[in-house]
Design a protein around this motif. Structure first.
Motif, mmCIF file in Angstrom:
data_model
loop_
_atom_site.group_PDB
_atom_site.id
_atom_site.type_symbol
_atom_site.label_atom_id
_atom_site.label_comp_id
_atom_site.label_asym_id
_atom_site.label_seq_id
_atom_site.Cartn_x
_atom_site.Cartn_y
_atom_site.Cartn_z
ATOM 1 N N THR A 1 41.946 45.934 43.079
ATOM 2 C CA THR A 1 41.505 44.679 42.470
ATOM 3 C C THR A 1 40.527 44.975 41.342
ATOM 4 N N GLN B 1 47.896 38.684 43.218
ATOM 5 C CA GLN B 1 47.016 37.625 42.751
ATOM 6 C C GLN B 1 47.828 36.731 41.817
ATOM 7 N N THR C 1 46.242 48.724 47.023
ATOM 8 C CA THR C 1 45.930 47.455 46.366
ATOM 9 C C THR C 1 44.610 47.633 45.640
ATOM 10 N N GLU D 1 48.105 38.518 36.037
ATOM 11 C CA GLU D 1 47.315 38.417 37.259
ATOM 12 C C GLU D 1 47.592 39.570 38.208
ATOM 13 N N THR D 2 48.821 40.092 38.150
ATOM 14 C CA THR D 2 49.210 41.216 39.004
ATOM 15 C C THR D 2 50.120 42.152 38.212
ATOM 16 N N ASN E 1 39.663 40.061 38.559
ATOM 17 C CA ASN E 1 40.171 39.773 39.915
ATOM 18 C C ASN E 1 41.689 39.921 40.012
ATOM 19 N N GLY E 2 42.315 40.365 38.922
ATOM 20 C CA GLY E 2 43.729 40.679 38.993
ATOM 21 C C GLY E 2 43.958 41.924 39.829
ATOM 22 N N ARG E 3 45.197 42.115 40.240
ATOM 23 C CA ARG E 3 45.491 43.212 41.171
ATOM 24 C C ARG E 3 46.580 44.139 40.648
ATOM 25 N N ASN F 1 49.658 40.480 48.878
ATOM 26 C CA ASN F 1 48.597 41.150 48.124
ATOM 27 C C ASN F 1 48.484 40.762 46.656
#
Length: 236
Positions: free
Chosen positions: A231, A32, A229, A96-97, A128-130, A30
């Motif tokens: 996003t 990114q 999750t 990013e995550t 678009n990071g998670r 999951n």
């Protein structure tokens, strides 16, 4: 919330290599990218496993004692460990995550606190990071209406761990009895949030969400945890 005493016994109370593997597999599926910030990292078991799997990890925890335990495991000095409050991420850049595992979300005070926290996380996530996290289901409040009691020994220290629920709280009492007849106690309080309210806050903050239960696909309201999750679709 203090880990002055518990930090010395934490791994031997809760360390679970199979669970660490499952957390990593959930992250692999999951996350990114590989640029990760882990919040409430505790003693660093998941942190270290992710780093060894190729992730570039910074990790934060409120407890100085827990961070010291985590640092000692990072013999290659590949992880950035920091002591601080996950509700204030000003010292950090953009990732990013962002992770917050092991029901650490439930240590936030209330839904207003959660909302402020989500906005702080959003500021440090790329588009678009998670944001990956879990939280207790409300079923846990029912489960602990009758207190759970675990007793045992860690080396020469006897302990008792009691978990009970009251209102929307899950309360952990840790009592340690030392061989010099001294004793110490710590109490940790978690707050259980309704899933729909959490979803509304995430969506209002520009996140698209997917929900599962206990490392499984689909939603089971009688499971122990929701896995979320989120996003980041847009800036606030």
């Amino acid at each position: 919330m203090s880990y002055d005493i518990l930090a010395d016994y934490y791994d031997r109370l809760v360390k679970d290599e199979d669970a660490t593997r499952q957390w990593c597999e959930y992250t692999f599926r999951n996350a990114q990218g590989t640029n990760v910030l882990e919040l409430a990292c505790g003693s660093g078991e998941i942190t270290l496993a992710l780093s060894q799997s190729g992730y570039q990890v910074d990790a934060l925890d409120l407890s100085t004692q827990m961070i010291e335990k985590a640092k000692a495991k990072d013999t290659l000095n590949q992880i950035g460990f920091f002591t601080g409050d996950m509700r204030n991420l000003d010292p950090f850049g953009v990732y990013e995550t962002i992770l917050c595992y092991c029901d650490s979300i439930n240590y936030l005070d209330d839904l207003d606190d959660f909302k402020r926290f989500v906005h702080e996380v959003s500021r440090h996530l790329s588009i678009n990071g998670r944001f990956l996290f879990d939280m207790h289901t409300e079923e846990r409040l029912v489960e602990f209406q009758e207190p759970f009691i675990e007793e045992g020994w860690i080396d020469s220290t006897a302990y008792q761990w009691v978990i009970e629920s009251e209102g929307n709280q899950i309360i952990h009492h840790f009592h340690f009895y030392f061989d010099d007849k001294q004793e110490a106690m710590e109490t940790h309080v978690q707050h259980v949030f309704p899933l729909n309210d959490v979803m509304d806050i995430l969506h209002e903050a520009g996140f698209v969400t997917e929900i599962s239960s206990d490392f499984n696909e689909g939603i089971d309201p009688i499971a122990e945890k929701y896995f979320i999750t989120a996003t980041k679709e847009k800036e606030l």
